[in-house]
Design a protein around this motif. Structure first.
Motif, PDB file in Angstrom:
ATOM      1  N   GLU A 173       5.199  13.916   0.912  1.00 33.82           N
ATOM      2  CA  GLU A 173       5.628  13.287   2.165  1.00 33.82           C
ATOM      3  C   GLU A 173       6.928  12.553   1.871  1.00 33.82           C
ATOM      4  O   GLU A 173       6.951  11.557   1.153  1.00 33.82           O
ATOM      5  CB  GLU A 173       4.554  12.323   2.668  1.00 33.82           C
ATOM      6  CG  GLU A 173       4.595  12.095   4.177  1.00 33.82           C
ATOM      7  CD  GLU A 173       5.792  11.267   4.629  1.00 33.82           C
ATOM      8  OE1 GLU A 173       6.558  11.736   5.494  1.00 33.82           O
ATOM      9  OE2 GLU A 173       5.953  10.156   4.107  1.00 33.82           O
ATOM     10  N   GLU A 174       8.009  13.065   2.414  1.00 38.28           N
ATOM     11  CA  GLU A 174       9.344  12.650   1.995  1.00 38.28           C
ATOM     12  C   GLU A 174       9.591  11.154   2.132  1.00 38.28           C
ATOM     13  O   GLU A 174      10.120  10.515   1.212  1.00 38.28           O
ATOM     14  CB  GLU A 174      10.391  13.432   2.801  1.00 38.28           C
ATOM     15  CG  GLU A 174      11.810  13.200   2.337  1.00 38.28           C
ATOM     16  CD  GLU A 174      12.804  14.090   3.054  1.00 38.28           C
ATOM     17  OE1 GLU A 174      13.987  13.720   3.110  1.00 38.28           O
ATOM     18  OE2 GLU A 174      12.392  15.153   3.559  1.00 38.28           O
ATOM     19  N   SER A 175       9.222  10.565   3.260  1.00 37.06           N
ATOM     20  CA  SER A 175       9.533   9.148   3.466  1.00 37.06           C
ATOM     21  C   SER A 175       8.748   8.257   2.508  1.00 37.06           C
ATOM     22  O   SER A 175       9.268   7.252   2.009  1.00 37.06           O
ATOM     23  CB  SER A 175       9.250   8.749   4.917  1.00 37.06           C
ATOM     24  OG  SER A 175       7.878   8.906   5.230  1.00 37.06           O
ATOM     25  N   LEU A 176       7.498   8.607   2.211  1.00 38.84           N
ATOM     26  CA  LEU A 176       6.698   7.824   1.270  1.00 38.84           C
ATOM     27  C   LEU A 176       7.190   8.030  -0.160  1.00 38.84           C
ATOM     28  O   LEU A 176       7.214   7.086  -0.970  1.00 38.84           O
ATOM     29  CB  LEU A 176       5.225   8.217   1.396  1.00 38.84           C
ATOM     30  CG  LEU A 176       4.216   7.495   0.498  1.00 38.84           C
ATOM     31  CD1 LEU A 176       4.359   5.983   0.598  1.00 38.84           C
ATOM     32  CD2 LEU A 176       2.801   7.926   0.849  1.00 38.84           C
ATOM     33  N   ALA A 294       5.917  -4.089  -3.920  1.00 36.64           N
ATOM     34  CA  ALA A 294       6.699  -4.482  -2.742  1.00 36.64           C
ATOM     35  C   ALA A 294       7.191  -3.269  -1.952  1.00 36.64           C
ATOM     36  O   ALA A 294       7.136  -3.278  -0.713  1.00 36.64           O
ATOM     37  CB  ALA A 294       7.871  -5.364  -3.175  1.00 36.64           C
ATOM     38  N   PRO A 295       7.684  -2.203  -2.614  1.00 38.20           N
ATOM     39  CA  PRO A 295       8.111  -1.033  -1.837  1.00 38.20           C
ATOM     40  C   PRO A 295       6.984  -0.441  -0.991  1.00 38.20           C
ATOM     41  O   PRO A 295       7.195  -0.086   0.173  1.00 38.20           O
ATOM     42  CB  PRO A 295       8.581  -0.047  -2.916  1.00 38.20           C
ATOM     43  CG  PRO A 295       9.029  -0.915  -4.037  1.00 38.20           C
ATOM     44  CD  PRO A 295       8.054  -2.058  -4.045  1.00 38.20           C
ATOM     45  N   PHE A 296       5.778  -0.358  -1.553  1.00 36.77           N
ATOM     46  CA  PHE A 296       4.679   0.202  -0.768  1.00 36.77           C
ATOM     47  C   PHE A 296       4.275  -0.743   0.356  1.00 36.77           C
ATOM     48  O   PHE A 296       3.911  -0.294   1.457  1.00 36.77           O
ATOM     49  CB  PHE A 296       3.468   0.502  -1.651  1.00 36.77           C
ATOM     50  CG  PHE A 296       2.338   1.153  -0.899  1.00 36.77           C
ATOM     51  CD1 PHE A 296       2.472   2.442  -0.406  1.00 36.77           C
ATOM     52  CD2 PHE A 296       1.153   0.469  -0.656  1.00 36.77           C
ATOM     53  CE1 PHE A 296       1.443   3.046   0.312  1.00 36.77           C
ATOM     54  CE2 PHE A 296       0.117   1.062   0.056  1.00 36.77           C
ATOM     55  CZ  PHE A 296       0.262   2.357   0.537  1.00 36.77           C
ATOM     56  N   ALA A 297       4.342  -2.035   0.107  1.00 31.28           N
ATOM     57  CA  ALA A 297       4.030  -3.005   1.166  1.00 31.28           C
ATOM     58  C   ALA A 297       4.994  -2.834   2.339  1.00 31.28           C
ATOM     59  O   ALA A 297       4.589  -2.922   3.502  1.00 31.28           O
ATOM     60  CB  ALA A 297       4.102  -4.424   0.611  1.00 31.28           C
ATOM     61  N   ARG A 298       6.260  -2.576   2.029  1.00 31.54           N
ATOM     62  CA  ARG A 298       7.239  -2.344   3.101  1.00 31.54           C
ATOM     63  C   ARG A 298       6.924  -1.055   3.852  1.00 31.54           C
ATOM     64  O   ARG A 298       7.065  -0.990   5.078  1.00 31.54           O
ATOM     65  CB  ARG A 298       8.659  -2.278   2.529  1.00 31.54           C
ATOM     66  CG  ARG A 298       9.172  -3.594   1.983  1.00 31.54           C
ATOM     67  CD  ARG A 298      10.703  -3.643   1.967  1.00 31.54           C
ATOM     68  NE  ARG A 298      11.303  -2.426   1.449  1.00 31.54           N
ATOM     69  CZ  ARG A 298      11.479  -2.177   0.150  1.00 31.54           C
ATOM     70  NH1 ARG A 298      11.077  -3.071  -0.751  1.00 31.54           N
ATOM     71  NH2 ARG A 298      12.046  -1.065  -0.248  1.00 31.54           N
TER      72      ARG A 298
END
Length: 308
Positions: A173-176, A294-298
Motif C-alpha cells: 500500500e503505497e501511502s503506508l 511517530a510516522p505511523f501515528a501520523r
C-alpha cells in the motif's frame, strides 16, 4: 511464492484469501441482494477446478439465440428428468424457477445455458456462460462498488485502528509504505526493506513481461531485461562489496546467485527463499516498532481524519 497484496487496496482475486475481508465483502453483497452471484461464481469455480484435469474436451454447438417461454419450459422439463450431478445441482440451486438461491439471467443467457445443459449434461463447462457472467459482474461492478462503500471503509478502519495490519499490508500500500520508509531513514536495517521492495518490483515486472501476451519485444529481449534486473539485485544486496550488503553467509550468497544469475532464462522465484527469510526478520524485529512510531501515528491520524 505468489505476489503479495495489501488488504488496504485489494483486487478481487485477493478477497477469498482473507477471511475478514471476505466477511465484509459478503456483507456488502448481501446489502445489494446480489450475494447469490458470488455463491454461483464460487461454486462453479470450485467445480471447474476439480474437473480441470479430468474433464473431457467438448465443443458445444448451442447457439446464442433467444428462446420463447414455451421452448424454455420444455428445456426445463427435460433438465428436471436428468440424473443428479454437479451441473443439475447448480442449475436447481441457482437457475431453476424453484431455486432457493436465485440468480437472474437475461433470456438470451438463460436460453444458451439451458441448451448447453441438454447438449452435454455431464460436463460442467455447460455452465461456462454463467461463470463468465458471474465473474464479469463481480469484477466490473460489484467489487469496485465494494471498494467505494462504507463497509470497505469500516474494514480498513478495523485493521488500521485495531492493530491488525500485516507486513504485506504495509509493503503493498503505497501511502503506508512511505511512512515505513520514513521510519527507517538512517537505520541500517532499511536495506532489508529495500531488498523486499526490489524483489516485489522484480516479480511484478516478471508478470508483466512474461505472463502477458501483448508485448512487442522478442522473448530474448524480455529475458535479457529480467536477467539484468536480477543481477542488479544480486550486486546491490548480496555482494559483500556493496554498501547495501545484507550480511549473508557465503552459502546463502552462492545459493541465491546461482538461482538468479546463472540461468539462461529468468526465474520468477529465484529470490523466494531469501525473501521469506528477510520478510520474517522485518516482520518480527522491525514492524512492531514501526507500529509504535511517530510516522505511523501520523498515518493513523490522517486516516482517521479522512474516514471521519
Amino acid at each position: 511464492m505468489s505476489l503479495g497484496f495489501s488488504r488496504l487496496c485489494p483486487s478481487f482475486d485477493n478477497v477469498i484469501n482473507d477471511p475478514l475481508l471476505l466477511s465484509y465483502f459478503l456483507q456488502y453483497l448481501s446489502s445489494t441482494k446480489l450475494e447469490n452471484i458470488f455463491r454461483l461464481w464460487l461454486e462453479l469455480s470450485s467445480c471447474k477446478g476439480r474437473k480441470s484435469n479430468s474433464a473431457e474436451e467438448f465443443e458445444f454447438k448451442s447457439e446464442e439465440k433467444v428462446l420463447s417461454d414455451k421452448e424454455l419450459d420444455k428445456l426445463r422439463k427435460k433438465i428436471s428428468e436428468l440424473a443428479v450431478n454437479d451441473v443439475t445441482t447448480i442449475y436447481f440451486r441457482y437457475l431453476s424457477p424453484e431455486a432457493k438461491l436465485t440468480v437472474d439471467l437475461n433470456t438470451e443467457l438463460l436460453s444458451l445455458t439451458l441448451s448447453r445443459i441438454m447438449e452435454n449434461p455431464n460436463n460442467i463447462s455447460a455452465l461456462d456462460p454463467c461463470l463468465r457472467f458471474a465473474e464479469s459482474k463481480l469484477r466490473l461492478s460489484l467489487f469496485p462498488g465494494f471498494l467505494k462503500s462504507e463497509l470497505f471503509s469500516q474494514f480498513c478502519s478495523e485493521i488500521i485502528l485495531n492493530d491488525q495490519l500485516t507486513l504485506n499490508d504495509v509493503l503493498f500500500e503505497e501511502s503506508l509504505l512511505v511512512f515505513f520508509v520514513e521510519f527507517l531513514v538512517g537505520d541500517p536495517t532499511s536495506t532489508l526493506l529495500t531488498f523486499l521492495m526490489a524483489v516485489n518490483a522484480y516479480k511484478k515486472e516478471f508478470h508483466e513481461l512474461m505472463l502477458k501476451r501483448d508485448y512487442h519485444e522478442t522473448i530474448e529481449k524480455r529475458y535479457e531485461q529480467l536477467l539484468h534486473d536480477a543481477t542488479t539485485i544480486c550486486a546491490k544486496y548480496l555482494s559483500p562489496a556493496s554498501d547495501d550488503f545484507m550480511g549473508l553467509t557465503l552459502e546463502q550468497y552462492r545459493d541465491v546467485l546461482d538461482s538468479a544469475c546463472s540461468e539462461k532464462e529468468p526465474r520468477i522465484n529465484c529470490f523466494d527463499d531469501l525473501y521469506k527469510l528477510i520478510f520474517k526478520t522485518v516482520e518480527k524485529n522491525i514492524l512492531p516498532s514501526f507500529f509504535h512510531s511517530a510516522p505511523f501515528a501520523r498515518y493513523r491520524h490522517s486516516f482517521a481524519k479522512k474516514s471521519g
